[in-house]
Design an enzyme around this catalytic site. Structure first.
Site, PDB file in Angstrom:
ATOM      1  N   HIS A 184       6.606  -0.274  -2.933  1.00 47.63           N
ATOM      2  CA  HIS A 184       5.355  -0.574  -3.636  1.00 47.63           C
ATOM      3  C   HIS A 184       5.194   0.475  -4.747  1.00 47.63           C
ATOM      4  O   HIS A 184       5.643   1.610  -4.591  1.00 47.63           O
ATOM      5  CB  HIS A 184       4.216  -0.457  -2.623  1.00 47.63           C
ATOM      6  CG  HIS A 184       2.889  -0.929  -3.107  1.00 47.63           C
ATOM      7  ND1 HIS A 184       2.061  -0.158  -3.877  1.00 47.63           N
ATOM      8  CD2 HIS A 184       2.234  -2.102  -2.917  1.00 47.63           C
ATOM      9  CE1 HIS A 184       0.942  -0.834  -4.136  1.00 47.63           C
ATOM     10  NE2 HIS A 184       1.023  -2.010  -3.553  1.00 47.63           N
TER      11      HIS A 184
ATOM     12  N   LYS B 140      -5.738  -2.759   5.885  1.00 51.40           N
ATOM     13  CA  LYS B 140      -4.672  -3.701   6.239  1.00 51.40           C
ATOM     14  C   LYS B 140      -4.526  -3.816   7.755  1.00 51.40           C
ATOM     15  O   LYS B 140      -3.605  -4.441   8.257  1.00 51.40           O
ATOM     16  CB  LYS B 140      -3.348  -3.261   5.608  1.00 51.40           C
ATOM     17  CG  LYS B 140      -3.357  -3.368   4.074  1.00 51.40           C
ATOM     18  CD  LYS B 140      -2.029  -2.960   3.499  1.00 51.40           C
ATOM     19  CE  LYS B 140      -2.099  -2.623   2.031  1.00 51.40           C
ATOM     20  NZ  LYS B 140      -2.155  -3.789   1.143  1.00 51.40           N
TER      21      LYS B 140
ATOM     22  N   CYS C  10       2.791  -5.594  -6.936  1.00 53.84           N
ATOM     23  CA  CYS C  10       2.963  -4.148  -7.176  1.00 53.84           C
ATOM     24  C   CYS C  10       4.365  -3.688  -6.808  1.00 53.84           C
ATOM     25  O   CYS C  10       4.560  -2.575  -6.304  1.00 53.84           O
ATOM     26  CB  CYS C  10       1.931  -3.313  -6.423  1.00 53.84           C
ATOM     27  SG  CYS C  10       0.256  -3.669  -6.892  1.00 53.84           S
TER      28      CYS C  10
ATOM     29  N   ASP D 218       6.067   4.977   4.457  1.00 54.16           N
ATOM     30  CA  ASP D 218       4.893   4.221   4.038  1.00 54.16           C
ATOM     31  C   ASP D 218       4.704   3.105   5.068  1.00 54.16           C
ATOM     32  O   ASP D 218       5.477   2.139   5.104  1.00 54.16           O
ATOM     33  CB  ASP D 218       5.147   3.659   2.632  1.00 54.16           C
ATOM     34  CG  ASP D 218       4.099   2.653   2.199  1.00 54.16           C
ATOM     35  OD1 ASP D 218       3.212   2.307   3.005  1.00 54.16           O
ATOM     36  OD2 ASP D 218       4.177   2.197   1.042  1.00 54.16           O
TER      37      ASP D 218
ATOM     38  N   GLN E 258       2.403  -1.673   5.603  1.00 49.01           N
ATOM     39  CA  GLN E 258       2.631  -3.049   6.063  1.00 49.01           C
ATOM     40  C   GLN E 258       3.180  -3.124   7.480  1.00 49.01           C
ATOM     41  O   GLN E 258       3.535  -4.202   7.941  1.00 49.01           O
ATOM     42  CB  GLN E 258       3.605  -3.769   5.108  1.00 49.01           C
ATOM     43  CG  GLN E 258       3.065  -3.976   3.722  1.00 49.01           C
ATOM     44  CD  GLN E 258       1.858  -4.909   3.664  1.00 49.01           C
ATOM     45  OE1 GLN E 258       1.586  -5.660   4.606  1.00 49.01           O
ATOM     46  NE2 GLN E 258       1.123  -4.855   2.580  1.00 49.01           N
TER      47      GLN E 258
HETATM   48  N1  PMP Z   1       2.495   0.480   0.253  1.00 50.86           N
HETATM   49  C1  PMP Z   1       2.669  -0.798   0.602  1.00 50.86           C
HETATM   50  C2  PMP Z   1       3.966  -1.216   1.232  1.00 50.86           C
HETATM   51  C3  PMP Z   1       1.643  -1.708   0.385  1.00 50.86           C
HETATM   52  O1  PMP Z   1       1.808  -2.995   0.726  1.00 50.86           O
HETATM   53  C4  PMP Z   1       0.423  -1.279  -0.201  1.00 50.86           C
HETATM   54  C5  PMP Z   1      -0.718  -2.236  -0.484  1.00 50.86           C
HETATM   55  N2  PMP Z   1      -0.341  -3.474  -0.964  1.00 50.86           N
HETATM   56  C6  PMP Z   1       0.298   0.074  -0.530  1.00 50.86           C
HETATM   57  C7  PMP Z   1       1.359   0.918  -0.282  1.00 50.86           C
HETATM   58  C8  PMP Z   1      -0.956   0.619  -1.150  1.00 50.86           C
HETATM   59  O2  PMP Z   1      -2.008   0.511  -0.251  1.00 50.86           O
HETATM   60  P1  PMP Z   1      -3.509   0.811  -0.710  1.00 50.86           P
HETATM   61  O3  PMP Z   1      -3.748  -0.054  -1.924  1.00 50.86           O
HETATM   62  O4  PMP Z   1      -4.323   0.384   0.470  1.00 50.86           O
HETATM   63  O5  PMP Z   1      -3.618   2.260  -1.004  1.00 50.86           O
END
Ligand code: PMP
Length: 397
Positions: free
Chosen positions: A114, A217, A355, A191, A194
């Site tokens: 991401h 999430k 993203c 990270d 997910q």
């Molecule tokens: N890492 C991953 C794998 C994600 O899917 C996301 C959110 N789509 C993020 C980081 C960022 O999370 P947040 O916007 O809640 O900070």
């Protein structure tokens, strides 16, 4: 119904919510935790000499212990509350790198990260003249561990990789990747944005040095997240933000810092959202994370068996081990068009690059349509998606 919003009608059709990788809906008990906090407990924590402040502090710290237990952290002092995964990663990228990253050093990330697990490292590297190295992945969406191993040099200072890709759904072998990193004396950040709501998490078993995730999430409110870190590293890292709460003593000549985890928690936190996270962990515990994982695996199998019958469908991300996410394209149609047509039928999916622009570049596509699951996703939801796609597929090519 645990999730009141799922009763919503959109365009006069029942809502089919398949955008859980972006954010999950909130069960009643999480919504109640927020309301109860503002109705009965609202006060600032850690500094109050009065009843409400003490109660709120106790509840806030109890959630820290719940998180500790949920991810099996060795101590609650290693659980730092943030605003979400993005802030957690930025905290490490700023603070860890200030201490340990120097000119000509290297940080390894994967090609399926991401943006929030890419850009903070780029910023950190730019500050000191270090560089990023990238682990490639196959057409199926599987990381190449041989190349990964070959990327390490004497200059490697950190690995940062997601446990589950939000676009491909791939479950990455983070335990094995941690062992490889440690074999080279390099720490690893995982990270978990997910993975945290979809499979049991044990940071000691993975043996990762940092683990970051977002509450929103995992059925909790927006505005709260966690950065877990290995104690020895957290102790050596300088504070991220300066302000109230993170200090021991302040004079104009010199300031000394508070102990862990408070050193990394400057200012007033989002107390209600942290209590909401506690209620969300209770909710997951009641369901059983193993049951949720099994349910979502079954849904994945069911969905794939149905979706492959859609004319001209192409799946992006077909790794053998996947969790909760199906990305696809139909013929040469733009994902946005598919998403818009599905929306008019009451089906909420995500379209675009999610993203993860480097993944799109890797496949040479503008984006995907993404359906993603949660504990409350049903076979009927999948049936609705499949029926809608059969209906719209002829209009698309
Ligand atoms: N890492 C991953 C794998 C994600 O899917 C996301 C959110 N789509 C993020 C980081 C960022 O999370 P947040 O916007 O809640 O900070």
């Amino acid at each position: 119904m645990d999730f009141p919003i799922l009763n919503t009608k959109v365009y006069d059709k029942p809502l089919v919510y398949l955008d859980n990788a972006a954010t999950t809906q909130k069960p009643q008990q999480v919504i109640d935790a927020l309301t109860q906090y503002y109705l009965t407990l609202n006060s600032n924590i850690h500094r109050g000499a009065h009843y409400l402040a003490n109660q709120a502090t106790e509840r806030f710290e109890a959630v820290r212990r719940q998180v500790q237990e949920y991810i099996n952290a060795p101590s609650s002092a290693q659980v730092v509350f943030t605003r979400g995964t993005t802030e957690s990663i930025n905290l490490v990228a700023s603070s860890f790198c200030q201490k340990f990253l120097h000119e000509y050093d290297e940080v390894i990330v994967s090609g399926m990260e991401h943006h929030s697990n890419i850009v903070p490292w780029q910023l950190a590297c730019e500050r000191v003249g270090a560089r990023l190295k990238v682990i490639p992945f196959s057409d199926e969406g599987v990381l190449d561990l041989d190349v990964y191993e070959s990327l390490f040099t004497k200059r490697t200072r950190l690995v940062a990789v997601n446990q589950v890709s939000n676009t491909l759904g791939t479950v990455n072998p983070v335990k094995e990747m941690a062992a490889i990193a440690h074999g080279h004396g390099v720490p690893i950040l995982v990270d978990g944005a997910q993975s945290v709501a979809h499979m049991p998490i044990d940071v000691q078993d993975i043996d990762c040095d940092f683990f970051c995730f977002s509450g929103h999430k995992m059925y909790a409110p927006m505005g709260v997240g966690v950065m877990y870190g290995r104690q020895e590293l957290l102790e050596q890292m300088p504070p991220y933000h300066g302000g109230g709460e993170m200090i021991k003593e302040v004079t104009f000549e010199k300031t000394t810092y508070n102990e862990l985890p408070f050193k990394f928690e400057a200012g007033t936190p989002s107390v209600a959202d942290v209590l909401g996270l506690g209620a969300a962990i209770d909710y997951i515990r009641q369901q059983g994370i193993e049951n949720i994982a099994r349910h979502e695996e079954e849904l994945m199998r069911y969905a794939m068996s149905q979706l492959k019958e859609i004319p001209n469908i192409r799946f992006i991300g077909t790794a053998p081990h996947k969790a909760g996410v199906i990305s696809f394209l139909i013929g040469s149609s733009h994902p946005y068009d598919v998403g818009t047509l599905l929306d008019k039928l009451g089906i909420a999916v995500r379209t675009g690059h999610h993203c993860t622009q480097p993944i799109m570049d890797r496949y040479g596509i503008p984006g995907t349509v993404r359906a993603s699951f949660a504990s409350y996703t049903t076979k009927e939801d999948i049936d609705a998606l499949v029926a809608a796609l059969h209906r719209i597929a002829p209009m698309l090519d």
